[in-house]
Design an enzyme around this catalytic site. Sequence first.
Site, PDB file in Angstrom:
ATOM      1  CG  HIS A  26       9.063 -13.482   1.411  1.00 29.76           C
ATOM      2  ND1 HIS A  26       9.209 -13.893   0.103  1.00 29.76           N
ATOM      3  CD2 HIS A  26       7.951 -12.710   1.445  1.00 29.76           C
ATOM      4  CE1 HIS A  26       8.205 -13.398  -0.614  1.00 29.76           C
ATOM      5  NE2 HIS A  26       7.434 -12.670   0.173  1.00 29.76           N
ATOM      6  CE  LYS A  38       6.521 -16.761   1.545  1.00 31.14           C
ATOM      7  NZ  LYS A  38       5.082 -16.732   1.885  1.00 31.14           N
TER       8      LYS A  38
HETATM    9  P1  NAD Z   1       1.713 -15.334  10.615  1.00 26.92           P
HETATM   10  O1  NAD Z   1       2.439 -16.581  10.942  1.00 26.92           O
HETATM   11  O2  NAD Z   1       2.135 -14.065  11.283  1.00 26.92           O
HETATM   12  O3  NAD Z   1       0.154 -15.506  10.932  1.00 26.92           O
HETATM   13  C1  NAD Z   1      -0.570 -16.698  10.713  1.00 26.92           C
HETATM   14  C2  NAD Z   1      -1.676 -16.813  11.732  1.00 26.92           C
HETATM   15  O4  NAD Z   1      -2.351 -18.058  11.582  1.00 26.92           O
HETATM   16  C3  NAD Z   1      -1.156 -16.787  13.160  1.00 26.92           C
HETATM   17  O5  NAD Z   1      -2.051 -16.074  13.977  1.00 26.92           O
HETATM   18  C4  NAD Z   1      -1.161 -18.260  13.565  1.00 26.92           C
HETATM   19  O6  NAD Z   1      -1.335 -18.426  14.951  1.00 26.92           O
HETATM   20  C5  NAD Z   1      -2.344 -18.784  12.796  1.00 26.92           C
HETATM   21  N1  NAD Z   1      -2.136 -20.207  12.521  1.00 26.92           N
HETATM   22  C6  NAD Z   1      -1.121 -20.757  11.848  1.00 26.92           C
HETATM   23  N2  NAD Z   1      -1.284 -22.094  11.797  1.00 26.92           N
HETATM   24  C7  NAD Z   1      -2.408 -22.381  12.426  1.00 26.92           C
HETATM   25  C8  NAD Z   1      -3.110 -23.589  12.686  1.00 26.92           C
HETATM   26  N3  NAD Z   1      -2.651 -24.773  12.280  1.00 26.92           N
HETATM   27  N4  NAD Z   1      -4.256 -23.519  13.366  1.00 26.92           N
HETATM   28  C9  NAD Z   1      -4.733 -22.359  13.783  1.00 26.92           C
HETATM   29  N5  NAD Z   1      -4.096 -21.165  13.571  1.00 26.92           N
HETATM   30  C10 NAD Z   1      -2.962 -21.191  12.903  1.00 26.92           C
HETATM   31  O7  NAD Z   1       1.777 -15.187   9.039  1.00 26.92           O
HETATM   32  P2  NAD Z   1       1.512 -13.886   8.135  1.00 26.92           P
HETATM   33  O8  NAD Z   1       2.800 -13.215   7.834  1.00 26.92           O
HETATM   34  O9  NAD Z   1       0.395 -13.088   8.712  1.00 26.92           O
HETATM   35  O10 NAD Z   1       1.048 -14.580   6.801  1.00 26.92           O
HETATM   36  C11 NAD Z   1      -0.128 -15.386   6.746  1.00 26.92           C
HETATM   37  C12 NAD Z   1      -0.290 -15.957   5.353  1.00 26.92           C
HETATM   38  O11 NAD Z   1      -0.523 -14.908   4.425  1.00 26.92           O
HETATM   39  C13 NAD Z   1       0.936 -16.709   4.823  1.00 26.92           C
HETATM   40  O12 NAD Z   1       0.483 -17.821   4.068  1.00 26.92           O
HETATM   41  C14 NAD Z   1       1.610 -15.694   3.924  1.00 26.92           C
HETATM   42  O13 NAD Z   1       2.385 -16.282   2.919  1.00 26.92           O
HETATM   43  C15 NAD Z   1       0.407 -14.983   3.358  1.00 26.92           C
HETATM   44  N6  NAD Z   1       0.634 -13.624   2.864  1.00 26.92           N
HETATM   45  C16 NAD Z   1      -0.053 -13.277   1.740  1.00 26.92           C
HETATM   46  C17 NAD Z   1       0.045 -11.987   1.246  1.00 26.92           C
HETATM   47  C18 NAD Z   1      -0.776 -11.591   0.046  1.00 26.92           C
HETATM   48  O14 NAD Z   1      -0.700 -10.437  -0.419  1.00 26.92           O
HETATM   49  N7  NAD Z   1      -1.602 -12.506  -0.475  1.00 26.92           N
HETATM   50  C19 NAD Z   1       0.853 -11.054   1.893  1.00 26.92           C
HETATM   51  C20 NAD Z   1       1.526 -11.431   3.050  1.00 26.92           C
HETATM   52  C21 NAD Z   1       1.399 -12.724   3.531  1.00 26.92           C
END
Ligand code: NAD
Length: 265
Positions: free
Chosen positions: A154, A158
């Site tokens: 990844h 991540k």
């Molecule tokens: P990212 O870091 O780009 O986005 C996360 C968001 O949450 C950001 O806007 C951040 O500001 C907010 N955030 C994080 N911690 C916070 C907190 N303590 N309080 C308030 N806001 C907070 O991440 P991403 O790439 O969008 O991924 C998000 C999640 O989704 C991850 O856990 C990732 O592993 C998961 N994911 C899952 C799939 C799936 O198919 N299920 C696919 C991609 C990513």
Amino acid sequence: VTNIIVSGIRGRMGQSLAALVRDQADQLRIVAGCGRERAAGADAERYGCPEIVPFEDAADVVEMADVVIDFSNAEATRSLLEAAGNALHGRALVVGTTGLETDTDRALQALSEKAAVLIAANFSIGVNLLLGLTERVATALRAERYDIEIVEAHHRLKVDAPSGTALALGHAAAAGRSAQLQQLRQDGRSGDTGQRPVGEIGFHAVRGGAVVGEHRVLFLGDRETIELRHEALDRSLFAEGALHAAQWLATRPPGRYFMSDVLGF
Ligand code: NAD
């Protein structure tokens, strides 16, 4: 129209969802987002929604939604459930966030008695097919003769490892061998490890660059190796799957649902 709240709206997945919803305005609408900081007007519109509220205030907006889609992180998902758990009763919640704490898993299970809840480590059709294939291959190839290793890669941003998808593949492999992953899991190896125990399932996490997501399940025998591999080429793959799941879930009664229910396999 399905009314959606996107939790983690400013993130990579949140913005990928917002872009897809914009193209399907006749069917889908984002009524609010949750994020670290509050925003309204033009500051929120540029993220694709009329307002953004902090997770702690999620209960104020949840009433507007048929379904909440959460792609944030472990801490934020916990806050969302603490703040809006009760307001979610009678509604639907799709969770894509990975690396959740055990307490959060329990809270989601409890919520599923009052709301339709779907949690998936991966929303792609390909990975969900791969879960079934992994279980089948693990059943067919006995632990004494074929070692299983799961390698995932990844992007550098991540924050959890191994990936939720790698763990889901590990659970599928363990299920194929009528075992629990907890007893077989080995995260990485280093130093004086000794020989590989029979049945162990090894996890290896590569982190770097902009890799959207790659998973390989290796079955290593004495004279042959079988590899099941999936590569996600674009994040919108997950966003599309999550929106499909959200539309499906929005009309279901309370309960715990899986991607296999949505996809029909
Ligand atoms: P990212 O870091 O780009 O986005 C996360 C968001 O949450 C950001 O806007 C951040 O500001 C907010 N955030 C994080 N911690 C916070 C907190 N303590 N309080 C308030 N806001 C907070 O991440 P991403 O790439 O969008 O991924 C998000 C999640 O989704 C991850 O856990 C990732 O592993 C998961 N994911 C899952 C799939 C799936 O198919 N299920 C696919 C991609 C990513």
